[in-house]
Design an enzyme around this catalytic site. Structure first.
Site, mmCIF file in Angstrom:
data_model
loop_
_atom_site.group_PDB
_atom_site.id
_atom_site.type_symbol
_atom_site.label_atom_id
_atom_site.label_comp_id
_atom_site.label_asym_id
_atom_site.label_seq_id
_atom_site.Cartn_x
_atom_site.Cartn_y
_atom_site.Cartn_z
ATOM 1 N N PHE A 150 0.811 -1.221 0.000
ATOM 2 C CA PHE A 150 0.000 0.000 0.000
ATOM 3 C C PHE A 150 0.844 1.270 0.000
ATOM 4 O O PHE A 150 0.374 2.334 -0.403
ATOM 5 C CB PHE A 150 -0.930 0.018 1.233
ATOM 6 C CG PHE A 150 -0.244 0.445 2.505
ATOM 7 C CD1 PHE A 150 -0.083 1.799 2.804
ATOM 8 C CD2 PHE A 150 0.271 -0.489 3.401
ATOM 9 C CE1 PHE A 150 0.573 2.205 3.961
ATOM 10 C CE2 PHE A 150 0.925 -0.096 4.545
ATOM 11 C CZ PHE A 150 1.077 1.256 4.834
ATOM 12 N N LYS A 174 -1.230 -7.385 -9.337
ATOM 13 C CA LYS A 174 -2.206 -7.487 -8.237
ATOM 14 C C LYS A 174 -1.797 -6.401 -7.231
ATOM 15 O O LYS A 174 -0.961 -6.613 -6.371
ATOM 16 C CB LYS A 174 -2.150 -8.889 -7.606
ATOM 17 C CG LYS A 174 -3.405 -9.338 -6.878
ATOM 18 C CD LYS A 174 -3.856 -8.440 -5.752
ATOM 19 C CE LYS A 174 -3.005 -8.538 -4.509
ATOM 20 N NZ LYS A 174 -3.342 -7.492 -3.510
ATOM 21 N N GLU A 177 -4.858 -3.953 -2.062
ATOM 22 C CA GLU A 177 -6.308 -3.733 -1.996
ATOM 23 C C GLU A 177 -6.638 -2.471 -1.197
ATOM 24 O O GLU A 177 -7.778 -2.023 -1.182
ATOM 25 C CB GLU A 177 -7.008 -4.968 -1.389
ATOM 26 C CG GLU A 177 -6.665 -5.303 0.051
ATOM 27 C CD GLU A 177 -5.370 -6.126 0.205
ATOM 28 O OE1 GLU A 177 -4.407 -5.912 -0.578
ATOM 29 O OE2 GLU A 177 -5.313 -6.945 1.139
ATOM 30 N N SER A 227 5.440 -6.938 3.409
ATOM 31 C CA SER A 227 5.980 -7.222 4.743
ATOM 32 C C SER A 227 6.811 -8.513 4.747
ATOM 33 O O SER A 227 6.702 -9.334 3.827
ATOM 34 C CB SER A 227 4.826 -7.336 5.734
ATOM 35 O OG SER A 227 3.972 -8.378 5.301
ATOM 36 N N CYS A 282 9.594 2.008 3.543
ATOM 37 C CA CYS A 282 10.501 0.903 3.854
ATOM 38 C C CYS A 282 11.920 1.418 4.079
ATOM 39 O O CYS A 282 12.769 0.695 4.582
ATOM 40 C CB CYS A 282 10.494 -0.115 2.738
ATOM 41 S SG CYS A 282 11.167 0.553 1.222
ATOM 42 N N GLU A 382 9.534 -4.205 12.895
ATOM 43 C CA GLU A 382 9.224 -3.011 12.102
ATOM 44 C C GLU A 382 7.923 -2.406 12.645
ATOM 45 O O GLU A 382 6.905 -3.086 12.736
ATOM 46 C CB GLU A 382 9.033 -3.422 10.638
ATOM 47 C CG GLU A 382 8.787 -2.251 9.711
ATOM 48 C CD GLU A 382 8.545 -2.695 8.264
ATOM 49 O OE1 GLU A 382 7.790 -3.650 8.046
ATOM 50 O OE2 GLU A 382 9.124 -2.069 7.362
HETATM 51 P P1 NAD Z 1 1.660 -6.629 3.031
HETATM 52 O O1 NAD Z 1 2.715 -7.676 3.086
HETATM 53 O O2 NAD Z 1 0.570 -6.686 4.038
HETATM 54 O O3 NAD Z 1 0.921 -6.669 1.593
HETATM 55 C C1 NAD Z 1 1.667 -6.622 0.399
HETATM 56 C C2 NAD Z 1 0.883 -7.327 -0.709
HETATM 57 O O4 NAD Z 1 0.733 -8.709 -0.375
HETATM 58 C C3 NAD Z 1 -0.529 -6.780 -0.930
HETATM 59 O O5 NAD Z 1 -0.790 -6.742 -2.307
HETATM 60 C C4 NAD Z 1 -1.424 -7.795 -0.225
HETATM 61 O O6 NAD Z 1 -2.695 -7.914 -0.815
HETATM 62 C C5 NAD Z 1 -0.654 -9.095 -0.350
HETATM 63 N N1 NAD Z 1 -0.835 -9.976 0.803
HETATM 64 C C6 NAD Z 1 -1.119 -9.623 2.085
HETATM 65 N N2 NAD Z 1 -1.164 -10.707 2.877
HETATM 66 C C7 NAD Z 1 -0.901 -11.775 2.082
HETATM 67 C C8 NAD Z 1 -0.782 -13.177 2.329
HETATM 68 N N3 NAD Z 1 -0.958 -13.676 3.547
HETATM 69 N N4 NAD Z 1 -0.482 -13.965 1.290
HETATM 70 C C9 NAD Z 1 -0.289 -13.464 0.049
HETATM 71 N N5 NAD Z 1 -0.388 -12.145 -0.238
HETATM 72 C C10 NAD Z 1 -0.684 -11.313 0.761
HETATM 73 O O7 NAD Z 1 2.419 -5.226 3.042
HETATM 74 P P2 NAD Z 1 1.807 -3.771 3.163
HETATM 75 O O8 NAD Z 1 1.301 -3.568 4.547
HETATM 76 O O9 NAD Z 1 0.903 -3.503 2.031
HETATM 77 O O10 NAD Z 1 3.122 -2.873 2.926
HETATM 78 C C11 NAD Z 1 3.997 -2.495 3.954
HETATM 79 C C12 NAD Z 1 5.189 -3.418 4.030
HETATM 80 O O11 NAD Z 1 5.889 -3.396 2.787
HETATM 81 C C13 NAD Z 1 6.202 -2.965 5.075
HETATM 82 O O12 NAD Z 1 6.677 -4.092 5.759
HETATM 83 C C14 NAD Z 1 7.324 -2.335 4.253
HETATM 84 O O13 NAD Z 1 8.592 -2.344 4.853
HETATM 85 C C15 NAD Z 1 7.288 -3.202 3.043
HETATM 86 N N6 NAD Z 1 7.918 -2.526 1.917
HETATM 87 C C16 NAD Z 1 9.159 -2.928 1.544
HETATM 88 C C17 NAD Z 1 9.802 -2.297 0.507
HETATM 89 C C18 NAD Z 1 11.171 -2.732 0.074
HETATM 90 O O14 NAD Z 1 11.600 -2.304 -0.988
HETATM 91 N N7 NAD Z 1 11.874 -3.547 0.826
HETATM 92 C C19 NAD Z 1 9.183 -1.237 -0.170
HETATM 93 C C20 NAD Z 1 7.913 -0.850 0.243
HETATM 94 C C21 NAD Z 1 7.280 -1.518 1.289
#
Ligand code: NAD
Length: 498
Positions: A150, A174, A177, A227, A282, A382
């Site tokens: 997000f 994808k 959401e 994450s 991040c 985090e």
């Molecule tokens: P998230 O992991 O909750 O969701 C990321 C994506 O995965 C979304 O599209 C979501 O629909 C999907 N998803 C969620 N749960 C899932 C599951 N159990 N199985 C499969 N798919 C699933 O992350 P978020 O809250 O949207 O974003 C924040 C996180 O992203 C933070 O931890 C941040 O550090 C990380 N991030 C990392 C970088 C990097 O380059 N390392 C960059 C941006 C964000």
């Protein structure tokens, strides 16, 4: 009736037949913007099938034509920069400058992707044996997929599909959401730039839809950003299915402050990079390590952090916006509570923060902990909010050891006026992106975004040359041409003995 967001499947804007829909909300007000579906399994299958079919023709479109379409795309993104940033600010709460920055960092990737003819050049060695030449061809993989978080709904999708498609692949996106309107607008402009509509499909959903993509036999490569737990799941499942995977995950980024640094620069940069985008970056600085006498600068850091006011994105005074959801706000507040229970000293408490005129926003005020130790959860996990943990070290060596023992390796920075200290830090630190008097060292797209350790699973990173390697396969051709029917003197020597 609340508007329903379509998906882009097989060149059409499709309203899902799913019975499962989620409200997309403005996080500063909780007002519902529109609704996003969790796609049915048949819809996801249809998107992949269409992308697979599209690949058969798209892969043969000359690379120069693909590059010209990308040039048009970057032009359209620039033309619509403010408009995209407004959509983004409304659904993420980011202040306008930050929202524009999110779009801009994506535009830079599209600019870079327009260089694809040179990026896809192979190598040639003439006469590897008598009259035998060897050269490499760089070819696309097929259908690739991207699962995005997000917190950068423009930049991160733009890390992925422009690079993948310009290499000759087709793509199924994808998006998160929680803020799907921004990536949908990016896709519309992509089609407007001339890319055939079936080269980029957009499906919506969460875990089930992602799992279907991870297990789909026609998906060749998976790009994920999100994450750590989800990243580990994506990497394990994708690689177990023998797919190519790059998974960018969570972070804990330290800034080391040497006593010879410029104090005012340190104070401004720490406060800004800890609170900017509500700490939902991040690459946000979440730990400051004050070395030697710089530990006496804590009061100034606290003073500067109190100036960082959250607020609605249209208000120019707002330094940062709300957390993305009530749940995200609750998670941050729970971590602050835990930090107090663990024995850290809470110098600024952002819990229960209010913003005039926006009583329902997911606000968290700037939060500052000192006396943080490595065994505390507020250090190990985090937090993803405007929360800074301050630690101290007697020497640079001690600070480096602390960071190298932390499992994450996304970004880090050092503030110092000593070239020798900076040189030692850049050489010894086990983190993939290092800033020297720069708090958030995100590389421009002709380099790659190179997180390490628990912040990244895979080997080829996002954008730059590494993205081209990730989204392509190398074919090596060894060739010999006969000048006449009479065998020449190459004979068996034409074979290379390995
Ligand atoms: P998230 O992991 O909750 O969701 C990321 C994506 O995965 C979304 O599209 C979501 O629909 C999907 N998803 C969620 N749960 C899932 C599951 N159990 N199985 C499969 N798919 C699933 O992350 P978020 O809250 O949207 O974003 C924040 C996180 O992203 C933070 O931890 C941040 O550090 C990380 N991030 C990392 C970088 C990097 O380059 N390392 C960059 C941006 C964000």
């Amino acid at each position: 009736m609340t508007q329903q967001i379509p998906m882009f499947i097989d060149g059409q804007a499709v309203i899902s037949t799913s019975s499962d829909w989620l409200d997309v909300t403005n996080p500063a007000t909780q007002e519902v913007i529109n609704q996003v579906p969790f796609a049915t399994a048949a819809e996801v299958d249809q998107a992949v099938a269409s992308a697979k079919k599209a690949f058969e023709t798209w892969k043969d479109v000359p690379v120069t034509q693909r590059a010209r379409m990308m040039l048009r795309y970057q032009h359209l993104l620039k033309k619509h920069h403010d408009e995209i940033a407004e959509i983004l600010a409304e659904e993420t709460g980011k202040n306008f400058e930050d929202a524009k920055g999110d779009v801009w960092r994506g535009i830079e990737v599209a600019e870079h992707a327009a260089n694809i003819p040179t990026l896809m050049m192979g190598e040639t060695v003439e006469n590897v044996a008598n009259k035998v030449d060897t050269y490499s061809l760089i070819q696309p993989l097929g259908v690739c997929t991207g699962i995005t978080p997000f917190n950068f709904p423009a930049m991160i999708p733009l890390w992925m599909f422009p690079m993948a498609v310009v290499c000759g692949n087709t793509f199924v996106l994808k998006p998160s959401e929680q803020d799907p309107n921004t990536p949908m607008r990016l896709a519309e402009l992509f089609y407007e730039a001339g890319f055939p509509k079936d080269t980029l499909q957009v499906v919506h959903g969460g875990k089930d839809q992602v799992d279907q993509l991870l297990n789909h036999p026609d998906i060749e490569a998976i790009s994920f950003v999100g994450s750590v737990p989800v990243g580990e799941h994506i990497y394990r499942t994708g690689t177990q299915n023998l797919k190519r995977v790059q998974a960018f995950a969570g972070a804990k980024n330290h800034m080391v402050v040497m006593p010879d640094a410029n104090k005012q620069q340190v104070v401004n940069n720490i406060a800004g990079s800890a609170c900017g985008a509500a700490g939902q970056r991040c690459m946000a600085i979440s730990v400051a390590v004050l070395v030697g006498e710089s530990r006496e600068w804590l009061d100034e850091i606290k003073g500067k952090m109190t100036e960082m006011k959250p607020g609605y994105w249209k208000n120019k005074e707002s330094f940062y916006g709300p957390q993305i959801s009530p749940q995200a706000k609750q998670n941050v507040e729970n971590m602050i509570k835990q930090g107090v229970e663990e024995g850290a000293t809470l110098l600024l408490d952002g819990r229960g923060h209010t913003v005039e005129g926006y009583p329902n926003g997911n606000w968290v005020g700037p939060t500052l902990f000192s006396d943080v130790t490595v065994d505390m959860d507020i250090y190990k996990k985090e937090i993803f909010g405007p929360v800074l943990c301050v630690m101290t070290a007697d020497t640079l060596e001690e600070a480096i050891e602390l960071i190298n023992n932390n499992p994450y390796g996304n970004g880090t920075s050092i503030f110092t006026s000593s070239g020798a200290a900076a040189r030692k830090f850049q050489h010894e630190i086990k983190v993939g992106q290092v800033g020297i008097n720069i708090p958030i060292p995100v590389p421009l797209p002709f380099f790659s975004f190179t997180g390490w350790r628990k912040s990244f699973y895979g080997d080829q990173h996002a954008y730059g040359k590494q993205a081209v390697r990730f989204y392509t396969e190398t074919k090596t051709v060894t060739s010999r041409w006969f000048e006449s029917d009479i065998p020449d003197d190459t004979g068996p020597n034409a074979t290379i003995n390995l």
